[in-house]
Structures are given as C-alpha cells and as structure tokens.
Design an enzyme around this catalytic site. Structure first.
Site, PDB file in Angstrom:
ATOM      1  N   LYS A 198       0.851  -1.192   0.000  1.00 48.99           N
ATOM      2  CA  LYS A 198       0.000   0.000   0.000  1.00 48.99           C
ATOM      3  C   LYS A 198       0.878   1.229   0.000  1.00 48.99           C
ATOM      4  O   LYS A 198       2.027   1.186   0.468  1.00 48.99           O
ATOM      5  CB  LYS A 198      -0.872   0.026   1.262  1.00 48.99           C
ATOM      6  CG  LYS A 198      -2.084   0.918   1.156  1.00 48.99           C
ATOM      7  CD  LYS A 198      -3.244   0.170   0.527  1.00 48.99           C
ATOM      8  CE  LYS A 198      -4.498   0.988   0.467  1.00 48.99           C
ATOM      9  NZ  LYS A 198      -5.665   0.139   0.137  1.00 48.99           N
TER      10      LYS A 198
HETATM   11  N1  GLU Z   1      -7.441   0.113  -3.083  1.00 49.16           N
HETATM   12  C1  GLU Z   1      -8.220  -1.076  -3.325  1.00 49.16           C
HETATM   13  C2  GLU Z   1      -8.257  -1.945  -2.088  1.00 49.16           C
HETATM   14  O1  GLU Z   1      -8.062  -1.465  -0.980  1.00 49.16           O
HETATM   15  C3  GLU Z   1      -7.754  -1.809  -4.572  1.00 49.16           C
HETATM   16  C4  GLU Z   1      -6.320  -2.223  -4.599  1.00 49.16           C
HETATM   17  C5  GLU Z   1      -5.871  -2.792  -5.940  1.00 49.16           C
HETATM   18  O2  GLU Z   1      -6.667  -2.900  -6.859  1.00 49.16           O
HETATM   19  O3  GLU Z   1      -4.687  -3.113  -6.017  1.00 49.16           O
HETATM   20  O4  GLU Z   1      -8.550  -3.105  -2.147  1.00 49.16           O
END
Ligand code: GLU
Length: 431
Positions: free
Chosen positions: A121
């Site tokens: 993240k």
């Molecule tokens: N931000 C989204 C989540 O928390 C998607 C992450 C992604 O597609 O890599 O799942």
C-alpha cells in the site's frame, strides 16, 4: 506544508498493540488467528513485520512559485505469494501506521480471494483538494519517481484508493514508463480503459460488496429485495454498492459522506443522488431527503449497514446502537476490534473488509493479466469471473467460520494466513 513523520519506528518494542494505531489493530487480528494456524504458526512472525517500508520526501513547485514538501510512503507487507499489490491514497490523515496496516490487509485480502499477489500500500499525507490540477500531477509524478525503485509490473503494482483515480494512475504509469524508457502498462491497475485499463474495474469493489452481501443474506434468510440500507461513503464503493442493491429492490434509507448525512424512509432515489454527488462532490444539498446530524446516522433503523469510507468508524460507542443485522465492510478497517466483539455478542453479522471489498483488487488482477497478454476481455466476461471468484471465496470462508465457530473476520484470516504461510514455508529462508 511539511508534516512530521507520524511513526518513525516500524516496530518499537516498547509500544503495546493498542498504542500502534491501525497497525496495532491488525496485530491484534493476527494474534486472534494464530491458535488456528497449526504447524504454520511457526512462521507467524512474518506477518507481524512488513517486508519493506519506504518513506519518501515529495518536493514540488507550487503554482505560487514556492516549494512544498509532502511525505509519501510505500509499504510492501508480504511478497510470499507474488508481487506486492495495493492502492495509493492521498489524504491529510495518512500515517505510516495506517499504510502499514492497509498493506497487511492487502496481503490477507489477496490471499483470501486467491489472486497471486502479496500485499502493499502507498500514500501521501496531503489534502489533494487543496492542490491545483498541475500541483496534483507534479506531486503524483514525483512520488511515483521516488517509489520507482521498488515498484514494477512484477515487483509491486499500485492502484487507486481513497482520493486517487484513473487519471492519477495514468500519470503514475507514464512517469514509471518514462523512467524505464518503455511503456509499462502493467505497473499500475485502475488505469483509464484507453490506456490498458480494464472494463468493469471502476464498479468492481461495489459489485463485490453487493455479491457477498447477497450470498450472506441467503445464508441468514434475509430478503435483499425488502432490505433497508444505510451507506457511509458514496464514492466508488458505497455509491456503486447502493446502486446495485437498489436495482435489486432494496431501499437505501440513509447516506452519510464528508458533506453530511441524509435520510429518506421511503428510500432515496439512488440514480438521482449519484448524479447530485457527481455534480456537487457530496450528498449535501440533495433535495428530497431529510438532513440528520452525523451521529444520528448510527441509530438509523436498517437491515444492512455498509461502511464504505475510512477506518475506525464503528467503535465502542456506536457499535451498541447499530440496528442492522448485517454489516458489509466496503472500507478497509472500518470496525475496531472492540466494536467487533460488541457486534459479535449482539449477533450482528459482519462481512469483513478482507473479503467484502476484495472485488476491486480481483478486477485489478484481471487488468494486469490483460496488460501482460495485450488481449482484452468483454465487460460481461469480467463481471462473470469476478462474481464467480467472490462467491467461491465467500463460501469457503463461511465454511471455515461455521466449522470453527469463529467470526467471518477470523475465518478469512485463517484461510488467508494459511495460504501466505504455506507459501512462506515452501519457499524457505534465503540464505
Ligand atoms: N485500493 C483497493 C483496495 O483497498 C484496490 C487495490 C488494488 O486494486 O490493487 O482493495
């Protein structure tokens, strides 16, 4: 505009879990699941430490000629099952503890739906609404360049999250590609469709929320077409989930977002509300609904509650007041462990984030596969594959929960942690 580093030490041994913010919440969740991991528990320490943490300075020229510095992060929690994968959020309250927790929840989520990724993240501590479009682009590009040393199509693949979107992914893809000297569409997902993005990605998280909601309702004998919904957050996740539930006949009686809270017993007109939010940026000023104070949102009489905004919204004080029989976590980390216990005692079924909102990353996986093969699928194919994966993953989690008499959150962690630690065990230690 410079912010102090919120948590400069990754795992200070003198801090207890409840002093560590969202990362502490995650550590408590891992502790709960450890007794169910059998032999694999010997590797559990792996899950309690992020593999790699990068904190970057993001200096940019502002429109007024000054230079501003922003603090950015990219955390790769685990890569045992594949490259790091997870979104990037731009928010004034982003901290390292939060990004660490979010990266770990990505590891769990990706393993829960069995897509071949670890967890990662990123984030920048900034209120993007204060930036001009040019400033936003320069900040995004400089951040991408700074984290460019650890991301890549087979290393770590960012995606949208809170306050980031297709345009930001396009700038990230372009910046990375410029630095590499070759167009690398697979370095991010959630891109515009005209640039290697996938059909169906925009609605995928909300569609996944709806899919598991319908499955769970079937298990507890709830008729979705008669259900009343309260939704917190009306963006990409809450807005789409509300639309799909309304199309299935449910009544969306309350919505809360950063602009305020609205209520309509007969059910809000969801398409009109979506158009209003697209035009005005929030639910504030929507005609045809009663305005309620934000705290009263938690007392609304409803069957399904969908928190689809930020972390730690459902806590010890409001968990006792919630009327819903079922909570579907569209957001990441919306329920504190204390609230989780209260809801469990009160027999409120919680569909945890790590399975309920996995639809987004599932279609991100489809996007990445399509980019690699340069062969693109139809929206119907994508939606059908998404629904199949979500249903199967949810059925597996439901089974583990009933076999072990544990909550769906613990069950999802059991499934996911076993997959991650099994891969860890097979790979062994280097050197
Ligand atoms: N931000 C989204 C989540 O928390 C998607 C992450 C992604 O597609 O890599 O799942």
């Amino acid at each position: 505009m410079t912010n102090p580093i919120a948590m400069p030490h990754v795992l200070p041994s003198y801090l207890k879990a409840d002093q560590l913010g969202p990362w502490g919440v995650y550590l408590q969740q891992v502790d709960r699941v450890t007794p169910y991991l059998g032999e694999l528990a010997k590797w559990v320490e792996t899950l309690k430490r992020p593999k790699r943490v990068l904190i970057v300075d993001v200096p940019i020229h502002m429109d007024d000629g000054s230079v501003a510095h922003f603090e950015g992060y990219r955390v790769q929690h685990n890569t045992s099952r594949g490259p790091g994968k997870g979104g990037v959020r731009f928010h004034q309250d982003v901290t390292l503890s939060e990004v660490m927790a979010l990266s770990a929840w990505m590891s769990i989520k990706n393993a829960a739906v069995n897509v071949p990724y670890g967890g990662a993240k990123g984030g920048i501590r900034v209120d993007p609404k204060q930036l001009s479009r040019g400033e936003l682009e320069r900040m995004t590009r400089r951040y991408t360049s700074e984290i460019g040393i650890i991301i890549g199509p087979s290393k770590d693949i960012p995606a949208p999250d809170v306050n980031t979107n297709e345009q930001i992914m396009a700038w990230m893809m372009d910046t990375y590609s410029m630095n590499e000297g070759a167009t690398a569409t697979g370095v991010v997902t959630g891109k515009p469709v005209g640039l290697g993005g996938s059909l169906g990605r925009r609605d995928a998280t909300g569609r996944g929320v709806f899919t598991v909601g319908v499955e769970a309702a079937r298990h507890i004998g709830m008729d979705v077409s008669q259900a009343r919904l309260a939704v917190q957050g009306f963006g990409n996740v809450g807005g789409v989930a509300a639309r799909l539930f309304a199309e299935a006949g449910a009544r969306v009686v309350a919505v809360q977002d950063h602009g305020g809270s609205i209520y309509q017993e007969a059910g809000l007109d969801v398409p009109t509300l979506l158009a209003h939010v697209a035009r005005h940026g929030s639910v504030a000023g929507f005609e045809g609904a009663e305005v309620i104070v934000n705290d009263a949102f938690w007392d609304v009489d409803c069957d399904i509650l969908i928190p689809a905004a930020l972390e730690q919204q459902i806590n010890e004080s409001n968990a006792k007041r919630i009327k819903a029989r079922m909570i579907i976590e569209g957001a990441n980390g919306p329920t504190t462990p204390q609230a989780d216990d209260i809801l469990h005692e009160r027999n409120v079924l919680v569909l945890p984030d790590v399975i309920a909102n996995a639809g987004g990353v599932t279609v991100s996986y489809f996007e990445w596969v399509q980019d690699f093969s340069s062969f693109f699928w139809t929206e119907d194919e994508i939606n059908a594959r998404l629904v199949k994966i979500m249903r199967e993953a949810f059925a597996g989690v439901w089974q583990v929960a009933s076999d072990n008499k544990v909550s769906l959150r613990t069950a999802t962690f059991i499934v996911a942690c076993k997959r991650i630690l099994h891969a860890r065990d097979l790979r062994g230690l280097y050197p």
